[in-house]
Design an enzyme around this catalytic site. Structure first.
Site, mmCIF file in Angstrom:
data_model
loop_
_atom_site.group_PDB
_atom_site.id
_atom_site.type_symbol
_atom_site.label_atom_id
_atom_site.label_comp_id
_atom_site.label_asym_id
_atom_site.label_seq_id
_atom_site.Cartn_x
_atom_site.Cartn_y
_atom_site.Cartn_z
ATOM 1 C CE LYS A 174 -0.788 2.135 -7.408
ATOM 2 N NZ LYS A 174 0.379 2.133 -6.495
ATOM 3 C CD GLU B 145 -5.228 4.042 10.160
ATOM 4 O OE1 GLU B 145 -5.094 4.869 9.250
ATOM 5 O OE2 GLU B 145 -5.507 2.872 9.972
ATOM 6 C CD GLU C 215 -13.194 -2.691 2.966
ATOM 7 O OE1 GLU C 215 -13.152 -2.256 4.135
ATOM 8 O OE2 GLU C 215 -13.987 -3.570 2.594
ATOM 9 C CB CYS D 134 -6.980 -1.151 8.155
ATOM 10 S SG CYS D 134 -7.450 -2.820 7.707
HETATM 11 P P1 NAD Z 1 -2.217 5.053 0.739
HETATM 12 O O1 NAD Z 1 -3.585 5.601 0.712
HETATM 13 O O2 NAD Z 1 -1.071 5.961 0.724
HETATM 14 O O3 NAD Z 1 -1.983 4.067 -0.487
HETATM 15 C C1 NAD Z 1 -2.880 3.025 -0.793
HETATM 16 C C2 NAD Z 1 -2.797 2.745 -2.271
HETATM 17 O O4 NAD Z 1 -3.265 3.906 -2.963
HETATM 18 C C3 NAD Z 1 -1.381 2.490 -2.798
HETATM 19 O O5 NAD Z 1 -1.430 1.523 -3.824
HETATM 20 C C4 NAD Z 1 -0.984 3.849 -3.380
HETATM 21 O O6 NAD Z 1 -0.040 3.752 -4.402
HETATM 22 C C5 NAD Z 1 -2.309 4.308 -3.936
HETATM 23 N N1 NAD Z 1 -2.420 5.754 -4.115
HETATM 24 C C6 NAD Z 1 -1.754 6.748 -3.460
HETATM 25 N N2 NAD Z 1 -2.120 7.956 -3.936
HETATM 26 C C7 NAD Z 1 -3.035 7.734 -4.912
HETATM 27 C C8 NAD Z 1 -3.815 8.574 -5.765
HETATM 28 N N3 NAD Z 1 -3.691 9.910 -5.736
HETATM 29 N N4 NAD Z 1 -4.679 7.997 -6.619
HETATM 30 C C9 NAD Z 1 -4.818 6.656 -6.668
HETATM 31 N N5 NAD Z 1 -4.109 5.803 -5.895
HETATM 32 C C10 NAD Z 1 -3.243 6.333 -5.019
HETATM 33 O O7 NAD Z 1 -2.218 4.093 1.977
HETATM 34 P P2 NAD Z 1 -1.013 3.239 2.526
HETATM 35 O O8 NAD Z 1 -0.138 4.159 3.277
HETATM 36 O O9 NAD Z 1 -0.411 2.423 1.464
HETATM 37 O O10 NAD Z 1 -1.796 2.229 3.506
HETATM 38 C C11 NAD Z 1 -2.067 2.547 4.801
HETATM 39 C C12 NAD Z 1 -3.514 2.979 4.980
HETATM 40 O O11 NAD Z 1 -4.405 2.000 4.438
HETATM 41 C C13 NAD Z 1 -3.903 3.102 6.424
HETATM 42 O O12 NAD Z 1 -4.680 4.258 6.617
HETATM 43 C C14 NAD Z 1 -4.734 1.841 6.675
HETATM 44 O O13 NAD Z 1 -5.625 1.911 7.740
HETATM 45 C C15 NAD Z 1 -5.406 1.654 5.379
HETATM 46 N N6 NAD Z 1 -5.799 0.253 5.197
HETATM 47 C C16 NAD Z 1 -7.126 -0.067 5.265
HETATM 48 C C17 NAD Z 1 -7.539 -1.386 5.131
HETATM 49 C C18 NAD Z 1 -9.010 -1.751 5.188
HETATM 50 O O14 NAD Z 1 -9.380 -2.820 4.742
HETATM 51 N N7 NAD Z 1 -9.875 -0.922 5.743
HETATM 52 C C19 NAD Z 1 -6.607 -2.383 4.924
HETATM 53 C C20 NAD Z 1 -5.253 -2.028 4.859
HETATM 54 C C21 NAD Z 1 -4.865 -0.690 4.986
#
Ligand code: NAD
Length: 492
Positions: free
Chosen positions: A186, A394, A261, A295
Site C-alpha cells: 500500500k 519531527e 520504521e 526520517c
Molecule cells: P503516515 O504515517 O501518514 O503515512 C505512512 C503510510 O501509512 C501511508 O501509506 C499512509 O497512507 C498509511 N496510513 C495512514 N493512515 C493509516 C492507517 N490508519 N492505517 C494504515 N495505514 C495508514 O506518514 P507520512 O506522512 O506518509 O510519512 C512521514 C512519516 O514517516 C514521518 O514521521 C517520517 O519520519 C516517517 N518515515 C520513517 C522512515 C523510517 O524508515 N524510519 C522512512 C520514511 C518516513
C-alpha cells in the site's frame, strides 16, 4: 494505464500482474507539488480491493488447490535470478522512474535519480542474498539432531510513505521477495506512480502473478484494511509514529508481527576538535536532502560552546545560499510534497517564532517558482531550548535547530533526550570519545565524522524508542522477513 492527453497519467491497482481499477471505480487526484496542478489520478483501493490483492498473493504463495502456488515453490536461486533481472530493468528505466518520481513528489531530479539507482541496488543486493539465507544445526542431547529452518512468513504487507517511495519499497519488498514471501503493498496516496511502474517491470522480469500486488488508496481505507487482513502474515510499516501505533494495534487483533520504521529527531554532535570543513557541508546536506522530509534527517545540531558562534556563522552562510524551486530545475531543494506538509512546517515555524527562538538565516525560493507550488525555504534556528517542541518533535521540513553544550556528558544527555532514536552523528577527532559515544548514543545507526554514509543498502537500519522496532536493509532484514522453525530428530 490509459494516457488521456500528453502529460496526464492515469494508473490503476496492480493485482495478479495486471492493472485493475478499484472495484467501486473511485479515484484519487495526483498533484504536482511544483505547481499544485492535478496531472492524473490513481485508483482508490478499499477493503474489497485489498481482499483481492491478498487472495492473489495467497494463491502465489500457497497455491489454491488448482493453481500451482508458483512463487511459494520457486527455489531460492531462481528467486535471486528474477530479482537480479529486475535490478537491471530498474537501472535501465532509471531516467523514466526518476522523472515520474520527481513530478509526483517534488524531489529534485538528481535525488529522484539517486533513489531509482538505490532501488536497483536493493534488488541487486537481495538477489545475491536469496540463496545465502539458511538455518543452523544445534548441538543437543545424545541421540538427537536438531536443525533450524528459515522459512518465509507467507504473505507480507508493506505500507510505504511518500518521502522515499522507491527506496522504501525496494528495501522492504526486495528483502521479502528474496526470502520467498508474496507481497501486498500500500503506497502512500501522495506517491504511487513509481512503485506501480516498478511492479510492471517486475512482471516483465518473470515474477509470477500474485507475488507482488499494489493497492493504491488512502491510509484509513486501504492501509488499515491491509493491517487488519487475516491473510497477512507479517506487516512492514514505514511512516509516522501515530499511524505506526494504530497499525500495530490493528495488526495485533490477528497476531500479525509488525516491523515499525517511524520518525526521528536525529542529533549531530559537533565537538571543538571537529574538522569543520568536512562537517559543515554534511550538516547542511543532512537537513536539506529531500527538503528535510527524511526520517533520518539530521534536524538537530548540538555544538560545543567554544565553537558555537563559528559553526552558526558558517551554517548561516551556507543556508543563505540555498535555493528552492521546481523539481525539474534540480536546485538544492524542491517543494514539499503537499499542501498539508507545507502547513505542518509553517505551523512549526510560527510556534518557533512565538517562543522567541532565533531565526538566524533563510535560503531563497527562486522568483519564478510557480505560485501554486508547496515551497518552503530552508531555515536555520539557534538557541533552541532543550525540551522545546521544536527540539523534541519531527518537523519534516528543511528546518535546522542549533543548541550549544558545554561538556560531553551534556551533549549525550541532549542527544538522547528526545522520544526518538533513529540516527546520530558525531564530529570529533578524539578516538576514545568516538567509541564512547557510539556505545552510549541511543540510536539505530551512529555515524562518526560522517552522516548517512551515502544511504548504504547493506547497512541495517531502524530505530529504538518512538523511532520504531525491527531492522530493514542489509542482510539483517532477511531475518525479519522469515520465521524460524526448529526441527528435532531423535535417531538413537
Ligand atoms: P503516515 O504515517 O501518514 O503515512 C505512512 C503510510 O501509512 C501511508 O501509506 C499512509 O497512507 C498509511 N496510513 C495512514 N493512515 C493509516 C492507517 N490508519 N492505517 C494504515 N495505514 C495508514 O506518514 P507520512 O506522512 O506518509 O510519512 C512521514 C512519516 O514517516 C514521518 O514521521 C517520517 O519520519 C516517517 N518515515 C520513517 C522512515 C523510517 O524508515 N524510519 C522512512 C520514511 C518516513
Amino acid at each position: 494505464m490509459t494516457a488521456m492527453h500528453p502529460g496526464i497519467i492515469e494508473r490503476n491497482l496492480f493485482i495478479d500482474n495486471g492493472p485493475r481499477p478499484a472495484l467501486d471505480g473511485e479515484r484519487i487526484d495526483v498533484v504536482d507539488p511544483s505547481d499544485g496542478i492535478v496531472f492524473g489520478s490513481i485508483a482508490r483501493g478499499r477493503s474489497a480491493d485489498v481482499g483481492l490483492a491478498v487472495a492473489s498473493a495467497r494463491r502465489a504463495f500457497d497455491g489454491d488447490g488448482t493453481a500451482d502456488g508458483r512463487w511459494g515453490r520457486t527455489p531460492a536461486p531462481e528467486r535471486g535470478r528474477i530479482l537480479a533481472g529486475l535490478a537491471r530493468a530498474v537501472e535501465g528505466a532509471a531516467e523514466e522512474l526518476a522523472a515520474l518520481e520527481s513530478r509526483d513528489t517534488g524531489k529534485p531530479l538528481r535525488q529522484a535519480r539517486a533513489d531509482a539507482l538505490a532501488l536497483a541496488r536493493y534488488f541487486e543486493f537481495y538477489a545475491g542474498a536469496a540463496d545465502k539465507l539458511h538455518g543452523q544445526t544445534v548441538p543437543y542431547r545424545q541421540g538427537y539432531t536438531v536443525l533450524t529452518l528459515r522459512e518465509p512468513h507467507g504473505v507480507t504487507g508493506h505500507i510505504v510513505p511518500w518521502n522515499y517511495p522507491m527506496q522504501i519499497f525496494g528495501r522492504s519488498v526486495g528483502a521479502s521477495l528474496a526470502a520467498g514471501n508474496a507481497c501486498v503493498v500500500k503506497p502512500a496516496e501522495d506517491a504511487c506512480l513509481s512503485v506501480l511502474r516498478v511492479a510492471e517491470l517486475a512482471a516483465g522480469c518473470g515474477l509470477p502473478p500474485g507475488a507482488l500486488n499494489i493497492v493504491s488508496g488512502l491510509g484509513a481505507e486501504a492501509g488499515e484494511a491491509l493491517a487488519a487482513h487475516p491473510g497477512i502474515d507479517h506487516l512492514s510499516f514505514t511512516g509516522s509514529p501515530a499511524t505506526g501505533t494504530r497499525v500495530a494495534q490493528v495488526a495485533a487483533a490477528h497476531h500479525c508481527p509488525v516491523t515499525l520504521e517511524l520518525g526521528g529527531k536525529s542529533p549531530q554532535l559537533v565537538f571543538a576538535d571537529a574538522d569543520l570543513d568536512a562537517a559543515i557541508p554534511s550538516l547542511v546536506g543532512a537537513i536539506i536532502q529531500n527538503a528535510g522530509q527524511t526520517c533520518s534527517a539530521g534536524s538537530r545540531v548540538l555544538v560545543e560552546q567554544s565553537i558555537h558562534d563559528e559553526v552558526l556563522e558558517r551554517l548561516a552562510v551556507a543556508f543563505s545560499a540555498l535555493r528552492a524551486g521546481p523539481a525539474q530545475r534540480d536546485l538544492d531543494l524542491g517543494p514539499l510534497v503537499s499542501l498539508r506538509q507545507q502547513q505542518r512546517v509553517w505551523d512549526a515555524l510560527s510556534e518557533a517564532q512565538a517562543s522567541g527562538i532565533r531565526f538566524v538565516a533563510q535560503g531563497q525560493i527562486i522568483e519564478d517558482a510557480p505560485a501554486g507550488g508547496f515551497y518552503q525555504a530552508p531555515v536555520l534556528l539557534a538557541d533552541v531550548p532543550p525540551g522545546h517542541h521544536i527540539e523534541q518533535e519531527e518537523i519534516f521540513g528543511p528546518v535546522l535547530a542549533v543548541t550549544p553544550f558545554e561538556t560531553e556528558a551534556e551533549a549525550l544527555r541532549l542527544a538522547n533526550g528526545t522520544p526518538y532514536g533513529l540516527v546520530a552523528g558525531v564530529w570529533t577527532r578524539d578516538g576514545a570519545r568516538q567509541l564512547r559515544l557510539a556505545h552510549r548514543l541511543r540510536a539505530g545507526q551512529v555515524f562518526i565524522n560522517d552522516y548517512g554514509a551515502g544511504g548504504g543498502v547493506e547497512l541495517p537500519f531502524g530505530g529504538v524508542k518512538r523511532s520504531g522496532h525491527g531492522r530493514e536493509k542489509g542482510f539483517e532484514a532477511l531475518y525479519g522477513f522469515t520465521t524460524l522453525k526448529t526441527v528435532a530428530l531423535r535417531h538413537d
